[in-house]
Design an enzyme around this catalytic site. Structure first.
Site, PDB file in Angstrom:
ATOM      1  N   CYS A   1       0.829  -1.210   0.000  1.00 16.68           N
ATOM      2  CA  CYS A   1       0.000   0.000   0.000  1.00 16.68           C
ATOM      3  C   CYS A   1       0.861   1.257   0.000  1.00 16.68           C
ATOM      4  CB  CYS A   1      -0.864   0.022   1.234  1.00 16.68           C
ATOM      5  SG  CYS A   1      -1.786  -1.498   1.448  1.00 16.68           S
TER       6      CYS A   1
ATOM      7  N   ASN B   1      -0.511   0.618   6.094  1.00 10.34           N
ATOM      8  CA  ASN B   1       0.180  -0.320   5.216  1.00 10.34           C
ATOM      9  C   ASN B   1       0.793  -1.378   6.122  1.00 10.34           C
ATOM     10  OD1 ASN B   1       1.783  -1.647   3.356  1.00 10.34           O
ATOM     11  ND2 ASN B   1       3.379  -0.072   3.358  1.00 10.34           N
ATOM     12  N   GLY B   2       0.560  -2.649   5.810  1.00 13.73           N
ATOM     13  CA  GLY B   2       1.098  -3.723   6.645  1.00 13.73           C
ATOM     14  C   GLY B   2       0.003  -4.674   7.048  1.00 13.73           C
TER      15      GLY B   2
ATOM     16  N   GLU C   1      15.253 -13.783 -15.878  1.00 10.53           N
ATOM     17  CA  GLU C   1      14.733 -12.428 -15.771  1.00 10.53           C
ATOM     18  C   GLU C   1      13.911 -12.058 -17.013  1.00 10.53           C
ATOM     19  OE1 GLU C   1      14.198 -10.392 -13.554  1.00 10.53           O
ATOM     20  OE2 GLU C   1      14.114  -8.408 -14.445  1.00 10.53           O
TER      21      GLU C   1
ATOM     22  N   HIS D   1      15.197 -32.346 -20.355  1.00  8.96           N
ATOM     23  CA  HIS D   1      14.720 -33.206 -19.273  1.00  8.96           C
ATOM     24  C   HIS D   1      13.254 -32.949 -18.932  1.00  8.96           C
ATOM     25  CE1 HIS D   1      18.674 -34.834 -18.713  1.00  8.96           C
ATOM     26  NE2 HIS D   1      19.201 -33.640 -18.508  1.00  8.96           N
TER      27      HIS D   1
ATOM     28  N   LYS E   1       4.886  -3.126  -6.408  1.00  8.40           N
ATOM     29  CA  LYS E   1       6.310  -2.829  -6.562  1.00  8.40           C
ATOM     30  C   LYS E   1       7.111  -3.400  -5.398  1.00  8.40           C
ATOM     31  CE  LYS E   1       9.851  -0.739  -8.456  1.00  8.40           C
ATOM     32  NZ  LYS E   1      10.418  -1.474  -9.607  1.00  8.40           N
TER      33      LYS E   1
ATOM     34  N   LYS F   1       9.946 -10.984 -16.972  1.00  9.08           N
ATOM     35  CA  LYS F   1       9.404  -9.739 -17.555  1.00  9.08           C
ATOM     36  C   LYS F   1       8.176 -10.044 -18.397  1.00  9.08           C
ATOM     37  CE  LYS F   1      11.270  -8.018 -15.360  1.00  9.08           C
ATOM     38  NZ  LYS F   1      11.433  -7.268 -14.186  1.00  9.08           N
TER      39      LYS F   1
ATOM     40  N   TRP G   1      -3.127  -2.373  -1.744  1.00  6.21           N
ATOM     41  CA  TRP G   1      -2.844  -3.652  -2.392  1.00  6.21           C
ATOM     42  C   TRP G   1      -3.347  -4.689  -1.402  1.00  6.21           C
ATOM     43  CZ3 TRP G   1       0.806  -7.749  -1.534  1.00  6.21           C
ATOM     44  CH2 TRP G   1       0.976  -8.608  -2.639  1.00  6.21           C
TER      45      TRP G   1
ATOM     46  N   GLU H   1       5.254 -10.980 -16.066  1.00  3.91           N
ATOM     47  CA  GLU H   1       4.743  -9.864 -15.263  1.00  3.91           C
ATOM     48  C   GLU H   1       3.872  -8.916 -16.077  1.00  3.91           C
ATOM     49  OE1 GLU H   1       7.935  -8.820 -11.781  1.00  3.91           O
ATOM     50  OE2 GLU H   1       8.539  -8.319 -13.801  1.00  3.91           O
TER      51      GLU H   1
ATOM     52  N   ARG I   1       2.808   1.183  -5.857  1.00  4.02           N
ATOM     53  CA  ARG I   1       2.896   0.354  -4.653  1.00  4.02           C
ATOM     54  C   ARG I   1       1.679  -0.547  -4.485  1.00  4.02           C
ATOM     55  NH1 ARG I   1       6.714   1.771  -0.996  1.00  4.02           N
ATOM     56  NH2 ARG I   1       5.534   0.702   0.617  1.00  4.02           N
TER      57      ARG I   1
HETATM   58  C1  G6P Z   1       7.885  -7.593  -5.959  1.00  4.08           C
HETATM   59  C2  G6P Z   1       8.043  -6.931  -7.313  1.00  4.08           C
HETATM   60  C3  G6P Z   1       9.212  -7.559  -8.072  1.00  4.08           C
HETATM   61  C4  G6P Z   1      10.469  -7.496  -7.225  1.00  4.08           C
HETATM   62  C5  G6P Z   1      10.255  -8.201  -5.881  1.00  4.08           C
HETATM   63  C6  G6P Z   1      11.419  -8.004  -4.948  1.00  4.08           C
HETATM   64  O1  G6P Z   1       7.356  -8.868  -6.102  1.00  4.08           O
HETATM   65  O2  G6P Z   1       6.869  -7.041  -8.075  1.00  4.08           O
HETATM   66  O3  G6P Z   1       9.431  -6.825  -9.268  1.00  4.08           O
HETATM   67  O4  G6P Z   1      11.525  -8.095  -7.913  1.00  4.08           O
HETATM   68  O5  G6P Z   1       9.104  -7.649  -5.233  1.00  4.08           O
HETATM   69  O6  G6P Z   1      11.497  -6.637  -4.619  1.00  4.08           O
HETATM   70  P1  G6P Z   1      12.736  -5.957  -3.931  1.00  4.08           P
HETATM   71  O7  G6P Z   1      12.300  -4.565  -3.632  1.00  4.08           O
HETATM   72  O8  G6P Z   1      13.035  -6.748  -2.685  1.00  4.08           O
HETATM   73  O9  G6P Z   1      13.869  -6.016  -4.889  1.00  4.08           O
END
Ligand code: G6P
Length: 608
Positions: free
Chosen positions: A2, A101-102, A481, A504, A603, A485, A75, A488, A27
């Protein structure tokens, strides 16, 4: 997670809050709401499921005039996204309102107790209990009532609380969730992060866990939960409001991909000295670094993939066991940890609950903890003995790009610095590395230019049924990665696999509608990778290869080639990921996705 913003001062609070919420939307964006104490002394609350734009539409031009208020983007954790569960939440009297938030972990118990005491709770959220606890404790002083309520809470919180009868006062509190105070001339702010308020002030106080901030316009008094004053320094935020804006690009993600050369330069600033790599941040822990005999890396998501590069290099250069574990799993099967274990926590936000919990466990068991993060003042920096910052500037798009490449380059420098200190990196190798690092920003620019073709390619691949990404050695984290992407932001299934494992099992997924994306840059494992690529071709899969400029062989083998400049193998992950980021971006655009704020993601995830 949040986003929170609060304001008290001479401006119109409504527009300040909405502006802050828009900047915090990355966020979380399941719902949004604001509360104001109007010039007439009424408490005005408006909240809606959906994005900030939905709230703004609902408000139209009926936002009342007010000099104080708080706002929230949610969120969802407890209670589904709905108007009712949206923050702010109020008490029975309708005088006290709270954003949070939390997670209040003991909220069920508190809720039963409050209901038994005659309180009426309207939502399914854990947050609402806070408003009622403050109500129960209120005897004319909001900060006292908040402190008293906090003593009942277990879990994590960043909170902002406002009382209709104290119409210039905001009270904030934090425990395991970010909250900062902003100080302007005759005005004060509270926010989950600086992006929300940097347009108004750059003077901030990073609250620490357990802090309670009592704000009036232009002043902030910080205490602990018992009410004892604590001293916190005022920091200056180094970036401008424009830095957090899109700067002419269609999306923040595209802007941040293009910022990578600059971000790489920033990450290396002050750390390359002639022919040496030197991270000054490690100086206070040099004694302990001298004695390390194993390295454990912890991270989540994109940061985890970056950490794989770090682990490989620690192992290769230091000659000690090194590995990387997803933070959320680390706690359940912790490795042997003692004071000779170096634990490196990699986290862009510095607020990821899983990583913080794992770092804390490691610290409690005596490990030397180093944080690699983009966020000065974040929670992870308080768990760590030393923090190395990415210096990448704010990253707004939910899908990480520039923080991935800066994490990799920072981990390369970290491993090299420690290897140097332990006398395990010879001068020639270090010099070669420094030279390659200096070339990297220009090469990243070139990789971006070369990847212009991904826009047209995306047209041809956007209707695929899914993708298989493969790589070996330093190509493997890039493949992982790249696949992340795609998942996501385009909502297409993509597997990231160690190329040798393709045969495998996952090879059965390949056909004409499931392309193979192979990271086939120049390396010691190139020939083997080509064999894996051929395995895909033989199954009718279209093949996209990421290859090193000048590779004449690959054009015959792949359907499409994305070229990247040549570099040292440990740095190849950085250049190889660039076309994969852009490819994912354009596929998502072609599929009409919300690139910067993909569904279901946040995020920074501050719950475990
Ligand atoms: C969330 C984001 C990811 C990110 C992960 C770790 O799941 O959506 O994009 O890689 O958190 O975040 P951090 O801030 O610990 O790198």
């Amino acid at each position: 997670m949040c986003g929170i913003v609060g304001y008290t001062g001479p401006r119109e609070a409504g527009p300040v809050l909405l502006d802050g919420l828009r900047r915090l939307e990355y966020r979380g964006y399941d719902s949004a709401g604001i509360a104001l104490v109007t010039q007439n002394g009424d408490l005005f609350v408006e909240k809606r499921a959906g994005k900030v734009a939905v709230l703004q539409d609902a408000l139209g031009n009926r936002t009342p005039s007010a000099g104080i208020g708080l706002g929230h983007t949610r969120w969802a954790t407890h209670g589904r996204p709905s108007d009712l569960n949206a923050h702010p939440h109020s008490d029975c009297t309708g005088r006290i309102t709270v954003v949070h938030n939390g997670i209040v972990e003991n909220f069920r118990e508190l809720r039963s107790e409050l209901l038994a005491g005659g309180h009426v709770l309207a939502s399914e959220t854990d947050t609402e209990v806070v408003a009622h606890l403050v109500e129960a404790a209120y005897e004319g002083d909001l900060a006292d009532a908040v402190r008293s309520a906090l003593r009942r809470l277990e879990g994590a919180y960043a909170l902002v609380v406002m009382h209709r009868d104290e119409p210039d006062r905001l009270v904030g509190a934090r425990l395991n969730a970010p909250l900062i105070v902003g100080l302007g001339d005759d005005e004060s702010f509270l926010a989950s992060d600086a992006a929300a308020i940097v347009a108004y002030t750059k003077r901030v106080i990073f609250l620490a866990d357990g802090d309670v901030a009592d704000l009036r316009p232009g002043t902030a008094t910080i205490t602990d939960r018992a009410g004892a004053p604590v001293d916190r320094p005022v920091d200056i935020i180094p970036w401008s409001a424009e830095a957090a804006e899109k700067g002419g690009y269609a999306h923040f993600m595209l802007k941040e991909i293009h910022e990578q050369p600059e971000a790489l330069t920033a990450a290396m600033t002050g750390r390359l000295r002639h022919d040496k790599i030197c991270l000054e941040e490690l100086d206070p822990i040099r004694d302990r670094l001298a004695g390390i005999d194993r390295v454990e890396m912890i991270a989540c998501g994109t940061a985890y993939y970056a950490s794989l590069v770090g682990a490989a290099l620690f192992q290769e250069w230091l000659g000690v066991p090194a590995r990387s574990t997803v933070s959320s799993e680390f706690r359940y099967s912790p490795p042997p940890i003692d004071p000779h274990t170096l634990v490196v926590a990699v986290t862009q936000s510095g607020e990821t609950a899983d990583t913080i919990a794992a770092a804390r466990l490691a610290g409690d068991r005596g490990a030397l903890v180093v944080a690699v993060t983009n966020t000065v003042g974040s929670a992870i920096t308080r768990e760590a003995h030393a923090s190395v910052f990415l210096q990448a500037g704010p990253e707004v798009a939910v899908a990480a790009t520039k923080t991935f490449v800066t994490q990799v380059v920072t981990l390369v420098m970290l491993a090299a610095d420690v290897a140097h200190q332990l006398g395990r990196l010879n001068a020639e190798a270090e010099l070669g590395l420094v030279k390659a690092l200096r070339r990297l920003p220009a090469q990243a620019s070139r990789a971006i230019e070369l990847a212009a073709s991904t826009e047209e390619m995306a047209e041809r691949y956007a209707s695929a049924n899914g993708f298989m990404y493969i790589g070996r050695a330093f190509g493997y984290p890039a493949a992982l990665e790249g696949a992340l992407k795609i998942k996501e932001i385009s909502y297409l299934h993509a597997e990231g696999y160690a190329a040798g494992e393709l045969k495998h099992g996952p090879i059965s997924l390949l056909d004409a509608d499931v392309p193979l994306v192979a990271v086939a840059t120049r390396s010691a494992v190139y020939e083997k990778l080509i064999s894996n690529l051929m395995e895909g071709r033989a199954r009718d899969a279209r093949v996209i290869a990421v290859a090193t400029e000048g590779d004449t062989e690959i054009e015959r083998l792949a359907t499409d080639v994305c070229w990247v400049p040549d570099t040292l193998e440990p740095l190849s992950t950085i250049l190889a990921v660039i076309p994969l980021q852009l490819f994912a971006y354009y596929v998502a655009v072609k599929r009409g996705r919300d690139v910067d704020q993909p569904r279901n993601l946040a995020k920074s995830v501050t719950v475990e």
